[in-house]
Scaffold this motif. Structure first.
Motif, PDB file in Angstrom:
ATOM      1  N   VAL A 138       6.565  15.471  59.314  1.00 44.19           N
ATOM      2  CA  VAL A 138       7.371  16.653  59.605  1.00 44.19           C
ATOM      3  C   VAL A 138       6.699  17.908  59.060  1.00 44.19           C
ATOM      4  CG1 VAL A 138       9.583  17.800  59.198  1.00 44.19           C
ATOM      5  CG2 VAL A 138       9.524  15.347  59.692  1.00 44.19           C
ATOM      6  N   ALA A 139       6.163  17.824  57.864  1.00 44.86           N
ATOM      7  CA  ALA A 139       5.551  18.989  57.225  1.00 44.86           C
ATOM      8  C   ALA A 139       4.189  19.340  57.821  1.00 44.86           C
ATOM      9  CB  ALA A 139       5.398  18.730  55.722  1.00 44.86           C
ATOM     10  N   GLY A 140       3.542  18.371  58.451  1.00 45.69           N
ATOM     11  CA  GLY A 140       2.208  18.613  58.978  1.00 45.69           C
ATOM     12  C   GLY A 140       1.171  18.738  57.886  1.00 45.69           C
ATOM     13  N   ALA A 141       1.456  18.110  56.749  1.00 43.15           N
ATOM     14  CA  ALA A 141       0.533  18.148  55.608  1.00 43.15           C
ATOM     15  C   ALA A 141       0.048  16.734  55.322  1.00 43.15           C
ATOM     16  CB  ALA A 141       1.223  18.719  54.374  1.00 43.15           C
ATOM     17  N   PRO A 142      -1.217  16.566  54.967  1.00 43.04           N
ATOM     18  CA  PRO A 142      -1.746  15.219  54.718  1.00 43.04           C
ATOM     19  C   PRO A 142      -1.138  14.581  53.479  1.00 43.04           C
ATOM     20  CG  PRO A 142      -3.356  16.882  54.088  1.00 43.04           C
ATOM     21  CD  PRO A 142      -2.249  17.617  54.771  1.00 43.04           C
ATOM     22  N   PHE A 180      -0.335  19.393  50.530  1.00 40.37           N
ATOM     23  CA  PHE A 180      -0.306  17.941  50.431  1.00 40.37           C
ATOM     24  C   PHE A 180       1.129  17.459  50.215  1.00 40.37           C
ATOM     25  CE2 PHE A 180      -4.578  18.980  48.739  1.00 40.37           C
ATOM     26  CZ  PHE A 180      -5.367  18.225  49.595  1.00 40.37           C
ATOM     27  N   VAL A 181       1.384  16.240  50.654  1.00 40.08           N
ATOM     28  CA  VAL A 181       2.623  15.525  50.352  1.00 40.08           C
ATOM     29  C   VAL A 181       2.229  14.277  49.569  1.00 40.08           C
ATOM     30  CG1 VAL A 181       4.546  14.202  51.307  1.00 40.08           C
ATOM     31  CG2 VAL A 181       3.882  16.375  52.363  1.00 40.08           C
ATOM     32  N   MET A 182       2.818  14.098  48.392  1.00 42.46           N
ATOM     33  CA  MET A 182       2.439  12.961  47.549  1.00 42.46           C
ATOM     34  C   MET A 182       3.658  12.142  47.152  1.00 42.46           C
ATOM     35  SD  MET A 182       0.536  12.837  43.819  1.00 42.46           S
ATOM     36  CE  MET A 182       2.054  12.672  42.872  1.00 42.46           C
ATOM     37  N   GLU A 235       5.606   9.365  54.013  1.00 41.87           N
ATOM     38  CA  GLU A 235       4.878   9.436  55.283  1.00 41.87           C
ATOM     39  C   GLU A 235       5.702  10.186  56.332  1.00 41.87           C
ATOM     40  OE1 GLU A 235       2.526   6.514  58.440  1.00 41.87           O
ATOM     41  OE2 GLU A 235       3.468   5.685  56.647  1.00 41.87           O
ATOM     42  N   MET A 236       7.009   9.973  56.342  1.00 44.84           N
ATOM     43  CA  MET A 236       7.889  10.705  57.244  1.00 44.84           C
ATOM     44  C   MET A 236       7.862  12.200  56.915  1.00 44.84           C
ATOM     45  SD  MET A 236      12.056  10.451  57.694  1.00 44.84           S
ATOM     46  CE  MET A 236      12.056   8.821  58.434  1.00 44.84           C
TER      47      MET A 236
END
Length: 240
Positions: free
Chosen positions: A119-123, A98-100, A114-115
């Protein structure tokens, strides 16, 4: 490849020097560790040049606050460079679940997260299960468990406690209003609402500026200490 700040606080990018912050793609990202937390820094601040606020005007301008501004051309340039720098670390960023975004009153952090997510392909993991603590909550904790401070900071802590005592206990705790050396002593966030299941997951927490790391430590305590996640951090601007 630094920043310029005009007399009327308009921020631009100057590729002839690196004053304030290195805005180049070639010189970034930078990596470090803070209190055991792996950190990515997209742009690196420095103390070159006459200004002592380093790269802060850039963040203030991107967040449209404190009288600083940035024209769309320069905003688009710095954000395109940020994406190019993230792409350089794509292999490492793809390992997260996850990206938070760090909870913030400005939309910039969420937009940047969100960017990073793309790039990371993580929700994206919404941070709405976190809330800022109130002055009353922080004050009660300080009085119940007085933090240890260096001898030279005893009076600063006493002054901060006195200031909080004069405020409404329902006021939100604002780290930016606290002396830099004291911020790590206070936890700024608490859990609230629906709590996501991140047990055993890797969460990349995205912030706009690394100053003292107090916000990241507070979020790590909740995500890692209470929710069982592995936490790493990524900041748009590094510390100095």
């Amino acid at each position: 490849m630094g920043i310029e700040v005009s007399a009327d606080n308009v921020v631009t990018i100057n590729d002839q020097h690196e004053k304030g912050v290195d805005t180049s793609v070639a010189g970034n990202p930078n990596k470090s560790r803070f209190k055991g937390i792996p950190l990515f820094h997209v742009f690196k601040r420095n103390q070159r040049g006459a200004r002592r606020d380093d790269g802060n005007p850039l963040i203030h301008a991107l967040k449209d606050r404190r009288g600083f501004s940035i024209l769309p051309f320069w905003r688009n340039l710095i954000m395109s460079r940020a994406k190019a720098i993230l792409e350089k670390s794509k292999a490492e960023l793809e390992g997260f679940d996850f990206v938070m975004p760090m909870p913030s009153s400005s939309p910039f952090c969420a937009q940047f997260a969100e960017m990073v997510s793309q790039v990371a392909g993580a929700p994206l993991l919404a941070s709405d299960f976190l809330r800022k603590r109130t002055v009353g909550e922080v004050l009660a904790e300080v009085k119940a468990h007085p933090p240890k401070v260096r001898p030279g900071k005893t009076s600063s802590l006493a002054s901060q406690v006195h200031a909080w005592e004069k405020m409404s206990p329902e006021s939100q705790y604002q780290a930016k209003e606290v002396d830099l050396s004291l911020r790590p002593l206070f936890s700024g966030f608490a859990m609230d609402g629906d709590i996501p299941d991140v047990q055993g997951k890797r969460v990349l927490v995205v912030d706009d500026l690394f100053a003292t790391g107090s916000s990241l430590l507070s979020v790590r305590e909740i995500l890692g200490g209470q929710m069982g996640a592995e936490v790493c951090g990524l900041c748009f601007l590094s510390g100095t």
